[in-house]
Design a protein around this motif. Structure first.
Motif, PDB file in Angstrom:
ATOM      1  N   GLU A  78       0.841  -1.203   0.000  1.00  0.00           N
ATOM      2  CA  GLU A  78       0.000   0.000   0.000  1.00  0.00           C
ATOM      3  C   GLU A  78       0.875   1.251   0.000  1.00  0.00           C
ATOM      4  OE1 GLU A  78      -3.152   0.470  -0.315  1.00  0.00           O
ATOM      5  OE2 GLU A  78      -4.313  -1.205   0.507  1.00  0.00           O
ATOM      6  N   ARG A  79       1.939   1.245   0.770  1.00  0.00           N
ATOM      7  CA  ARG A  79       2.851   2.390   0.811  1.00  0.00           C
ATOM      8  C   ARG A  79       3.548   2.585  -0.533  1.00  0.00           C
ATOM      9  NH1 ARG A  79       5.438   1.454   6.931  1.00  0.00           N
ATOM     10  NH2 ARG A  79       3.696   2.492   8.044  1.00  0.00           N
ATOM     11  N   ALA A  80       3.886   1.481  -1.191  1.00  0.00           N
ATOM     12  CA  ALA A  80       4.507   1.581  -2.517  1.00  0.00           C
ATOM     13  C   ALA A  80       3.553   2.243  -3.508  1.00  0.00           C
ATOM     14  CB  ALA A  80       4.911   0.193  -3.009  1.00  0.00           C
ATOM     15  N   LEU A  81       2.283   1.846  -3.471  1.00  0.00           N
ATOM     16  CA  LEU A  81       1.291   2.418  -4.390  1.00  0.00           C
ATOM     17  C   LEU A  81       0.945   3.856  -4.032  1.00  0.00           C
ATOM     18  CD1 LEU A  81      -1.063  -0.668  -4.791  1.00  0.00           C
ATOM     19  CD2 LEU A  81       0.424   0.324  -6.528  1.00  0.00           C
ATOM     20  N   LEU A  82       1.100   4.214  -2.774  1.00  0.00           N
ATOM     21  CA  LEU A  82       0.862   5.595  -2.368  1.00  0.00           C
ATOM     22  C   LEU A  82       1.893   6.515  -3.017  1.00  0.00           C
ATOM     23  CD1 LEU A  82      -1.036   7.227  -0.478  1.00  0.00           C
ATOM     24  CD2 LEU A  82       0.729   7.039   1.277  1.00  0.00           C
ATOM     25  N   LEU A  83       3.143   6.040  -3.109  1.00  0.00           N
ATOM     26  CA  LEU A  83       4.195   6.828  -3.741  1.00  0.00           C
ATOM     27  C   LEU A  83       4.112   6.789  -5.258  1.00  0.00           C
ATOM     28  CD1 LEU A  83       7.333   5.960  -1.548  1.00  0.00           C
ATOM     29  CD2 LEU A  83       5.911   8.016  -1.462  1.00  0.00           C
ATOM     30  N   ASP A  84       3.700   5.643  -5.797  1.00  0.00           N
ATOM     31  CA  ASP A  84       3.622   5.496  -7.256  1.00  0.00           C
ATOM     32  C   ASP A  84       2.459   4.568  -7.611  1.00  0.00           C
ATOM     33  OD1 ASP A  84       3.957   5.278  -9.966  1.00  0.00           O
ATOM     34  OD2 ASP A  84       5.820   4.113  -9.872  1.00  0.00           O
ATOM     35  N   PRO A  85       1.288   5.141  -7.886  1.00  0.00           N
ATOM     36  CA  PRO A  85       0.119   4.319  -8.219  1.00  0.00           C
ATOM     37  C   PRO A  85       0.310   3.460  -9.467  1.00  0.00           C
ATOM     38  CG  PRO A  85      -0.530   6.587  -7.727  1.00  0.00           C
ATOM     39  CD  PRO A  85       0.961   6.579  -7.850  1.00  0.00           C
ATOM     40  N   SER A  86       1.293   3.802 -10.301  1.00  0.00           N
ATOM     41  CA  SER A  86       1.509   3.029 -11.523  1.00  0.00           C
ATOM     42  C   SER A  86       2.449   1.839 -11.311  1.00  0.00           C
ATOM     43  CB  SER A  86       2.086   3.944 -12.620  1.00  0.00           C
ATOM     44  OG  SER A  86       3.365   4.424 -12.259  1.00  0.00           O
ATOM     45  N   ASN A  87       2.860   1.583 -10.079  1.00  0.00           N
ATOM     46  CA  ASN A  87       3.746   0.458  -9.786  1.00  0.00           C
ATOM     47  C   ASN A  87       2.949  -0.846  -9.928  1.00  0.00           C
ATOM     48  OD1 ASN A  87       5.429  -1.520  -8.623  1.00  0.00           O
ATOM     49  ND2 ASN A  87       6.367  -0.034  -7.236  1.00  0.00           N
ATOM     50  N   SER A  88       3.044  -1.444 -11.091  1.00  0.00           N
ATOM     51  CA  SER A  88       2.221  -2.623 -11.395  1.00  0.00           C
ATOM     52  C   SER A  88       2.615  -3.832 -10.546  1.00  0.00           C
ATOM     53  CB  SER A  88       2.331  -2.974 -12.886  1.00  0.00           C
ATOM     54  OG  SER A  88       3.684  -3.196 -13.255  1.00  0.00           O
ATOM     55  N   ASP A  89       3.906  -3.958 -10.206  1.00  0.00           N
ATOM     56  CA  ASP A  89       4.338  -5.084  -9.370  1.00  0.00           C
ATOM     57  C   ASP A  89       3.698  -5.000  -7.991  1.00  0.00           C
ATOM     58  OD1 ASP A  89       5.919  -6.170 -11.348  1.00  0.00           O
ATOM     59  OD2 ASP A  89       7.744  -5.161 -10.689  1.00  0.00           O
ATOM     60  N   ALA A  90       3.728  -3.796  -7.410  1.00  0.00           N
ATOM     61  CA  ALA A  90       3.128  -3.616  -6.082  1.00  0.00           C
ATOM     62  C   ALA A  90       1.634  -3.874  -6.123  1.00  0.00           C
ATOM     63  CB  ALA A  90       3.419  -2.207  -5.563  1.00  0.00           C
ATOM     64  N   ARG A  91       0.970  -3.408  -7.175  1.00  0.00           N
ATOM     65  CA  ARG A  91      -0.473  -3.603  -7.281  1.00  0.00           C
ATOM     66  C   ARG A  91      -0.822  -5.089  -7.430  1.00  0.00           C
ATOM     67  NH1 ARG A  91      -4.336  -0.197  -7.803  1.00  0.00           N
ATOM     68  NH2 ARG A  91      -2.873   1.497  -8.235  1.00  0.00           N
ATOM     69  N   PHE A  92      -0.098  -5.791  -8.297  1.00  0.00           N
ATOM     70  CA  PHE A  92      -0.365  -7.215  -8.493  1.00  0.00           C
ATOM     71  C   PHE A  92      -0.103  -7.987  -7.203  1.00  0.00           C
ATOM     72  CE2 PHE A  92       1.109 -11.507  -9.393  1.00  0.00           C
ATOM     73  CZ  PHE A  92       0.091 -12.006 -10.195  1.00  0.00           C
ATOM     74  N   ASN A  93       1.033  -7.697  -6.552  1.00  0.00           N
ATOM     75  CA  ASN A  93       1.385  -8.413  -5.329  1.00  0.00           C
ATOM     76  C   ASN A  93       0.393  -8.118  -4.206  1.00  0.00           C
ATOM     77  OD1 ASN A  93       3.566  -9.373  -6.716  1.00  0.00           O
ATOM     78  ND2 ASN A  93       5.073  -8.064  -5.726  1.00  0.00           N
ATOM     79  N   LEU A  94      -0.075  -6.877  -4.130  1.00  0.00           N
ATOM     80  CA  LEU A  94      -1.065  -6.520  -3.117  1.00  0.00           C
ATOM     81  C   LEU A  94      -2.341  -7.321  -3.318  1.00  0.00           C
ATOM     82  CD1 LEU A  94      -2.158  -4.778  -0.792  1.00  0.00           C
ATOM     83  CD2 LEU A  94      -2.771  -3.048  -2.498  1.00  0.00           C
TER      84      LEU A  94
END
Length: 256
Positions: A78-94
């Motif tokens: 969630e913190r990764a996506l807060l800094l960069d909503p386009s981080n597809s790895d963080a979104r998929f892993n979340l």
């Protein structure tokens, strides 16, 4: 002599960058060797010493997942996506970890609002701002074509294209404001205990009538109010995705 001094200054300035890269390399190597505790220690040290980034938070989330600490993995994704909503790895892993934890969808009650939020949040506010500028320039080009072109077809293209760009510009601006507000509000938080019982008042429930509802570990909530006193400590009023509000002890949540 002057050249030597400049070289020394540049070398000194470059030391933190080299050290930071070396730290990440060591952490990555430890991760590959399945030394996850060591990797986590190095990643957290890097975040403390040289600052955070979306990719670094994603790496920390991955490491927590390998350590079977799913709730901290969710927190850092969630913190990764807060800094960069386009981080597809963080979104998929979340989404993957939330699925393993069998967490309910926390984007909202309406499927349409869920879809809008997920779609808009895939780009950063800066990217949406750039799109807004581009569509505004295309809008101006359409207006110019309609006003100054003699060709009927080009005037029609300018008129209808300009209208389309006007709508796109408005939507891009709204998306930029939404993502920026979401990133800067600092109100998102994650439930950390395995189960948290929320209260109707800012204190421990004094009976079943003061027990509002329970939330599962890893659930995302939004902080809407806070209160603190010497007797009961700090309590936060939070809202769920469904709009239900209740009070929770501050020690039971982590701010994203």
């Amino acid at each position: 002599m002057k050249q030597v001094i400049i070289t020394i200054i540049l070398a000194v300035l470059a030391l933190p960058l080299v050290a930071g890269n070396a730290n990440i390399d060591r952490a990555n190597q430890a991760y590959k060797q399945e030394l996850y505790n060591e990797a986590l220690k190095l990643y957290l040290q890097e975040a403390q010493q040289t600052g955070v980034s979306s990719d670094l938070y994603c790496n920390i989330g991955d490491t927590y997942y390998r350590l079977k600490d799913n709730v901290h993995a969710v927190l850092y994704y969630e913190r990764a996506l807060l800094l960069d909503p386009s981080n597809s790895d963080a979104r998929f892993n979340l989404e993957f970890v939330r699925g393993k934890m069998q967490l309910p969808d926390d984007a909202g009650d309406s499927w349409f609002s869920n879809w809008v939020d997920q779609t808009v949040s895939r780009l950063s506010s800066n990217t949406w701002a750039v799109i807004a500028i581009i569509t505004f320039l295309l809008l101006m080009a359409g207006v110019a074509a309609y006003l100054f072109m003699d060709n009927v077809l080009m005037r029609k293209v300018g008129f209808f294209g300009g209208g389309l760009m006007l709508v796109a510009c408005i939507l891009a601006n709204l998306a930029a404001f939404h993502v920026h507000d979401k990133a800067t509000s600092g109100n998102g938080a994650i439930i950390m205990p395995e189960t948290a019982t929320l209260s109707t008042a800012p204190r421990e429930p004094r009976g079943k009538e003061e027990e509002a509802f329970e939330l599962q570990q890893g659930t995302r909530v939004e902080i809407v109010d806070s209160i603190a006193d010497k007797a009961s400590g700090k309590w936060l009023q939070v809202a769920t995705a469904g709009g239900h509000k209740a009070w929770i002890n501050a020690k039971d949540i982590e701010v994203i």
